[in-house]
Scaffold this active site. Structure first.
Site, short mmCIF file in Angstrom:
data_model
loop_
_atom_site.label_atom_id
_atom_site.label_comp_id
_atom_site.label_asym_id
_atom_site.label_seq_id
_atom_site.Cartn_x
_atom_site.Cartn_y
_atom_site.Cartn_z
N ASP A 175 -18.92 -42.42 -38.00
CA ASP A 175 -17.72 -42.78 -38.76
C ASP A 175 -16.93 -41.53 -39.16
OD1 ASP A 175 -18.62 -45.33 -38.48
OD2 ASP A 175 -19.35 -45.54 -40.51
N GLU A 223 -30.05 -46.13 -38.78
CA GLU A 223 -30.65 -44.87 -39.25
C GLU A 223 -32.07 -45.06 -39.82
OE1 GLU A 223 -26.70 -44.55 -38.40
OE2 GLU A 223 -27.45 -45.81 -40.02
N ASP A 232 -25.76 -50.36 -34.33
CA ASP A 232 -25.18 -49.70 -35.50
C ASP A 232 -26.16 -49.82 -36.68
OD1 ASP A 232 -23.21 -48.28 -36.84
OD2 ASP A 232 -22.09 -50.07 -37.41
#
Length: 777
Positions: free
Chosen positions: A469, A389, A386
């Protein structure tokens, strides 16, 4: 395109069977034959395009160009694909070997120091792919930027930048498809008819570009060749295809065990529970909280005894904390991302101030992989990458609008630094690669299960992708379907949204409908955020629980078919969850459909995405399609209204399919002594079932079975051949219950009589031929 300075060839090209080179002022163009139907093109400005991890297929050294001079340029051909190069101004157009146009002409030029490709659009032209983008399947009419982003907004169609950056564009022109992989890891941009409806353009991050051109003519051809070029998924462990339960967060081992007990006590099938950031000690990655998770190994042993695996979240931010082993290694060996002046980049995420491993370095990935031992030794079975990015909340050098590292932060070896602007889109893929390496080195006999939020072209080799999300709203139920289909058209077959929605409060009806849809997405996980209403299957009372249980049970009944579909994806690279146009593209009505889809070849899924809806319109492809849970049959092609009360997911089976089904089990570790093979009426029957141990990599060495069934009308009855294409594995399944859509008068199996139970016959799982006689009228 306004402001575009076009290029012109400035000399005679160097054309030869293994390449085509052309000077264009201060640029240099080259083309290579790469594979059948695939070319590699490069434009080199001040420097050569940097290599990326997107492509794994090597060049076919035996392949040769056929190069011919024309009046205004050149024609360069490989088997299946030809390219016309016009030299003044420089442009390219691609055709099939037979001369049918694929795409182009594409003009090449410069604007504000960036290389630009541009071309016209005609009526009927369409664009697909580009990975995880909101909106519908056809990308025409919008702009897109490739920049992996932790987007906490509503993820509406105007939200372009999300977690994946996959610059693979599929073009459709005159009914033929062409694939274009813009292999540029920087901040690139596409305008697909937004500024001018009759034109498109692509803008590279700099003055250089590597482009892969992949021929069709069909969409299936393009996707197969793209998968060969960038890699295919590995077969996941069978438990990864079951139902997963997650929340941010289950905050203690006792809470996780209570959750598992609820599932088993309520007889709701499940295979995995996910541990979000609160299992860690102060959010320090690769640690366990000493009070809330005092005995992680014992916890996992007890969970495994109940049939549960755990998947643990791993974030890239490493807490600045001298004495903490992970931080000491990352800083001590200078494995972290640095600022332009050489100092370590420090940003704030969940643990507070953190440094960030430089995953573009192989030595960093190897070190990161070793630290997974703290999780694997405790019994963790899956890794959830997670925040990769990379997402950075704040810090003295963090751009406010980006919440990531500054463009001039550096990656790679100190003597050859790569600016973050050129590394950003690769960070998530390389973190997933490090997680996969952890499995390869620490549990080499077991299959890896890695989830990644961020990625670039080729991410499918290392991880599955969930769509990030999302929100507990009806629009995101429908949006998630389209996003999964878009990822499938971008080479990523193992995908899925968070069932029930992550942010906001789910409602009872939404949970039922989303669970029904999730039962037929490749990844099936219920996940919700801190502070939101509980949305476990029993959260809304006994009636909703019964409906959610039934949807999860459907998933487990279909697991033999689902597992077989995944095996096919490892071989051909095609998506498991596929848009209608992939199989039925000859019918224009299929192209716009993004709220219904095929799962594999034989199942048509049409989820309900509107509150209060009890009917919906479904487009049926040619042939007969049978309701999975009833006697209705629908003949296509065409739209028809189907009933869908709250207890029903509109699910249909292709006429002629023989669907392998299993019993309702509580987890995939339970044995399946009998396979049910349900045949659906059609001119002929055919079915397939793949099986192996579901956990190890033994299938690579032939430890698997691949069964086929083919049924034909013979002498007033039916003949069904049961054949093992490969028989290297024999599990607990000993017999097949063949269920037919008609009454059977008698049956023989390899010359011996067998018992007939109305419309069913039980056979041993062995090669042979079944002959059925039917009642006379």
């Amino acid at each position: 395109m306004k402001g575009l300075r076009t290029m012109t060839a400035t000399g005679h090209p160097a054309a030869h069977p293994t390449g085509f080179d052309l000077a264009c002022g201060d640029h240099y163009f080259s083309a290579l034959p790469w594979a059948e139907g695939v070319m590699r093109l490069e434009w080199t400005g001040e420097s050569k395009p940097p290599p990326t991890p997107a492509v794994v297929q090597g060049q076919d050294r035996e392949l040769r160009f056929d190069v011919r001079e024309l009046l205004d340029g050149w024609r360069v051909s490989v088997p299946g694909l030809s390219m016309r190069v016009q030299t003044d101004p420089l442009s390219f157009a691609w055709r099939l070997a037979g001369g049918e146009p694929l795409f182009g002409p594409v003009m090449v030029g410069m604007k504000a120091g960036r290389l630009v490709l541009a071309g016209p659009l005609k009526a009927g032209d369409a664009f697909f792919g580009l990975g995880e983008k909101p909106g519908y399947l056809d990308r025409r009419g919008r702009t897109y930027e490739m920049w992996t982003t932790d987007n906490t907004g509503p993820h509406v169609e105007t939200d372009d930048r999300l977690y994946q950056a996959i610059p693979f564009l599929v073009t459709q022109h005159a009914g033929r498809f062409c694939g274009l992989l813009f292999d540029d890891p920087g901040r690139t941009a596409f305008d697909l008819g937004a500024a001018h409806p009759d034109g498109w353009h692509f803008q590279a991050d700099g003055a250089s570009l590597r482009l892969w051109v992949i021929t069709g003519p069909s969409l299936r051809d393009v996707l197969r060749r793209y998968a060969a070029l960038t890699g295919k998924i590995a077969l996941p462990p069978r438990w990864a295809l079951g139902y997963h339960q997650s929340r941010w967060s289950y905050t203690s081992g006792a809470e996780v065990e209570a959750l598992a007990a609820q599932f088993r006590g309520r007889r709701i099938p499940a295979d995995a529970v996910h541990l979000d950031i609160d299992y860690m000690d102060g959010y320090r990655v690769f640690t366990w909280h000493p009070e809330r998770f005092p005995d992680p190994k014992g916890l996992h042993e007890r969970l495994l005894a109940r049939g549960f695996r755990t998947v643990a979240i791993v974030d890239p931010g490493v807490k600045v904390d001298p004495g903490y082993a992970v931080y000491d290694e990352v800083r001590g060996r200078r494995l972290d991302v640095r600022l332009a002046d050489g100092r370590p980049f420090v940003g704030k995420v969940w643990p507070g101030e953190c440094v960030f491993p430089d995953f573009l370095r192989a030595d960093t990935r190897a070190a990161w992989a070793r630290h997974h031992a703290a999780l694997f030794e405790a019994g963790v079975a899956g890794i959830w990458c997670d925040m990769n990015e990379p997402s950075v909340f704040r810090g003295p050098a963090v751009p406010r609008a980006e919440q990531t590292m500054p463009d001039d932060a550096t990656h790679g070896p100190p003597d050859a630094p790569i600016p973050h602007r050129r590394a950003h889109n690769l960070y998530g893929l390389h973190m997933a690669e490090a997680a996969q390496a952890a499995f390869d080195t620490l549990t080499p006999d077991l299959r890896a299960f890695v989830i990644s939020r961020a990625g670039f072209a080729g991410i499918q080799r290392h991880a599955m992708v969930w769509t990030g999300d999302n929100h507990s709203i009806w629009a995101h139920l429908e949006q998630g379907i389209a996003m999964c289909l878009g990822l499938g058209l971008s080479g990523v077959p193992f995908v899925g949204p968070d069932v029930g929605g992550f942010s906001g409060d789910c409602t009872p009806e939404l949970l039922v409908r989303w669970t029904q849809a999730g039962a037929l997405t490749p990844f099936f996980r219920n996940h919700s955020a801190l502070g939101t209403r509980a949305q476990e299957p029993w959260a809304f009372g006994i009636q909703v629980e019964a409906l959610v249980r039934a949807a999860i049970e459907l998933r487990y009944r279909l697991l033999p078919y689902i597992y077989t579909c995944f095996r096919a994806a490892t071989e051909d690279g095609l998506p498991v969850m596929r848009p209608m146009m992939l199989d039925y593209g000859d019918h224009p009505a299929s192209h716009a459909l993004a709220d219904q889809y095929l799962f594999g070849r034989d199942l048509l899924v049409a989820p309900i995405c509107r509150p209060g809806a009890t009917h919906r319109m479904v487009w049926f492809p040619p042939g007969v399609w049978h309701a999975f849970d009833g006697d209705e049959a629908f003949v296509g092609p065409g739209f028809q209204v189907v009933e869908a009360p709250l207890a029903r997911l509109p699910l249909f089976v292709r006429g002629g399919a023989m669907l392998p089904l299993g019993p309702v089990i509580q987890h995939t570790g339970e044995p399946m002594p009998e396979l049910t093979l349900r045949a659906y009426p059609g001119a002929d029957f055919e079915g397939a079932w793949y099986d192996d141990d579901g956990e190890t990599i033994g299938y690579h060495c032939g430890a698997y079975s691949d069964w086929r069934w083919i049924g034909r009308e013979r002498d007033g009855g039916l003949e069904i051949v049961q054949a093992a294409l490969h028989g290297g594995w024999r599990g607990p399944t000993q017999q097949v219950r063949l269920v037919l859509p008609l009454a059977i008068a008698g049956a023989t199996w390899e010359g011996a009589e067998v018992a007939v139970d109305g419309t069913a016959v039980v056979l041993p799982l062995a090669p042979g031929t079944l002959r059925l006689s039917l009642p006379t009228a």
